[in-house]
Design a protein around this motif. Structure first.
Motif, PDB file in Angstrom:
ATOM      1  N   VAL A 235       0.847  -1.195   0.000  1.00 59.23           N
ATOM      2  CA  VAL A 235       0.000   0.000   0.000  1.00 59.23           C
ATOM      3  C   VAL A 235       0.881   1.244   0.000  1.00 59.23           C
ATOM      4  O   VAL A 235       2.096   1.174   0.206  1.00 59.23           O
ATOM      5  CB  VAL A 235      -0.956   0.018   1.217  1.00 59.23           C
ATOM      6  N   ALA A 236       0.249   2.395  -0.240  1.00 59.58           N
ATOM      7  CA  ALA A 236       0.995   3.652  -0.271  1.00 59.58           C
ATOM      8  C   ALA A 236       1.706   3.882   1.058  1.00 59.58           C
ATOM      9  O   ALA A 236       1.176   3.558   2.134  1.00 59.58           O
ATOM     10  CB  ALA A 236       0.057   4.820  -0.578  1.00 59.58           C
ATOM     11  N   LEU A 237       2.906   4.437   0.986  1.00 60.49           N
ATOM     12  CA  LEU A 237       3.678   4.715   2.191  1.00 60.49           C
ATOM     13  C   LEU A 237       2.882   5.592   3.148  1.00 60.49           C
ATOM     14  O   LEU A 237       2.231   6.555   2.735  1.00 60.49           O
ATOM     15  CB  LEU A 237       4.989   5.412   1.824  1.00 60.49           C
ATOM     16  N   GLY A 238       2.935   5.230   4.417  1.00 60.46           N
ATOM     17  CA  GLY A 238       2.239   6.007   5.434  1.00 60.46           C
ATOM     18  C   GLY A 238       0.812   5.589   5.676  1.00 60.46           C
ATOM     19  O   GLY A 238       0.157   6.119   6.573  1.00 60.46           O
ATOM     20  N   THR A 239       0.318   4.604   4.896  1.00 57.74           N
ATOM     21  CA  THR A 239      -1.069   4.154   5.082  1.00 57.74           C
ATOM     22  C   THR A 239      -1.150   2.739   5.646  1.00 57.74           C
ATOM     23  O   THR A 239      -2.239   2.232   5.873  1.00 57.74           O
ATOM     24  CB  THR A 239      -1.849   4.192   3.752  1.00 57.74           C
ATOM     25  N   GLY A 240      -0.001   2.099   5.853  1.00 59.75           N
ATOM     26  CA  GLY A 240       0.006   0.715   6.305  1.00 59.75           C
ATOM     27  C   GLY A 240       0.479   0.543   7.737  1.00 59.75           C
ATOM     28  O   GLY A 240       0.276   1.418   8.579  1.00 59.75           O
ATOM     29  N   GLN A 241       1.145  -0.567   7.984  1.00 61.64           N
ATOM     30  CA  GLN A 241       1.511  -0.952   9.348  1.00 61.64           C
ATOM     31  C   GLN A 241       2.876  -0.444   9.806  1.00 61.64           C
ATOM     32  O   GLN A 241       3.156  -0.416  11.005  1.00 61.64           O
ATOM     33  CB  GLN A 241       1.523  -2.488   9.458  1.00 61.64           C
TER      34      GLN A 241
END
Length: 284
Positions: A235-241
């Protein structure tokens, strides 16, 4: 009154570097791009794909495929656009069977690093496999350094984090390879996915890590030691774990030289610009 003013000034001076670490000023430059992110586009039109990447403001590439071009042809396309290839990724058989061709192609491309991202194996990765890997890596690295002035890097892929002793087989590989000849590219997703801590590894091994793949894992996805997951779990950086600010701070401290966005998903048209915007938000 004077004491309170001095106290306030002192508090501000102390707080500034803490703010800089927690907020902006974490990632001041543009990242590079892994060619695998745009693999489908590169297969169709290399020049147009480079134009697309350049339009995003990215000029540093890590190629893991020549996409039907010679190294000379690809270098010409890069030069024409003011772009560069800092790292050249190859497969394990390329290193065992035609390492001189690898070295020559990397030099032609202008790369400083040669990277491999997978160790051939069946079933669980074992200590015997790790021992053979150490021997191979030391030889690959020595040949590439001594003959071509290149730095060999291994890109972790998750399966190497099998428990071993007080650590993992990845620890075994790092600790038993020669730092003069073997460095590493941390793929932060494939570090986090098998249960390791990217920050702790960066702190532990410091400048053994020369390169980094920037990617994020979809929330709710559970990891394992397989070395594989659905590509749309990128997923886009900053939107995941992953805790990107903490990882980037540790990477700077470790001395990582090049950072590359890698997005294996089918949503790069929207996710790559989103990732770039996120990294820009971490600038001073």
């Amino acid at each position: 009154m004077k004491k309170s003013v001095f106290t306030l000034l002192f508090a501000v001076l102390v707080a500034v570097p803490l703010w800089a670490q927690k907020g902006k000023a974490i990632f001041p430059e543009m990242p590079g791009m892994v060619s695998y992110t745009y693999r489908n586009s590169f297969q169709k039109d290399v020049a147009a794909t480079l134009d697309t990447i350049k339009a995003l403001g990215i000029t540093d590439m890590e190629f893991s495929n020549l996409f039907g071009k010679t190294a000379q042809e690809l270098r010409k396309l890069l030069d024409e656009r003011g772009m560069k290839c800092s790292s050249f990724g190859v497969g394990y058989p390329d290193l065992t069977d035609k390492i001189d061709q690898v070295g020559q192609n990397a030099k032609t491309l202008g790369a400083q690093y040669v990277r491999v991202a997978w160790i051939p194996h069946k079933g669980d990765f074992t200590l015997d496999m790790a021992k053979q890997t150490v021997a191979d890596f030391n030889q690959f690295g020595k040949t590439l350094k001594d003959k071509y002035g290149l730095t060999f890097c291994y890109h972790n892929h998750g399966f190497e984090f099998q428990p071993h002793g007080e650590g993992t087989l990845f620890d075994y590989i790092v600790q038993n390879t020669d730092p003069k000849y073997v460095s590493f590219e941390m793929d932060i997703l494939w570090t986090y996915f098998p249960g390791a801590d990217p920050v702790a590894l960066l702190n532990k091994y410091g400048n053994r890590f020369k390169l980094m793949h920037l990617k994020d894992l979809k929330k709710g996805v559970q990891g394992n030691l397989s070395g594989g997951t659905d590509k749309d779990n990128d997923v886009a950086l900053g939107t995941g774990q992953l805790d990107l600010p903490a990882i980037l701070i540790a990477a700077r401290k470790a001395g990582v030289k090049h950072y590359y966005i890698e997005d294996e998903s089918g949503h790069i048209a929207t996710q790559v610009p989103q990732s770039i915007a996120y990294l820009k938000s971490l600038r001073k």
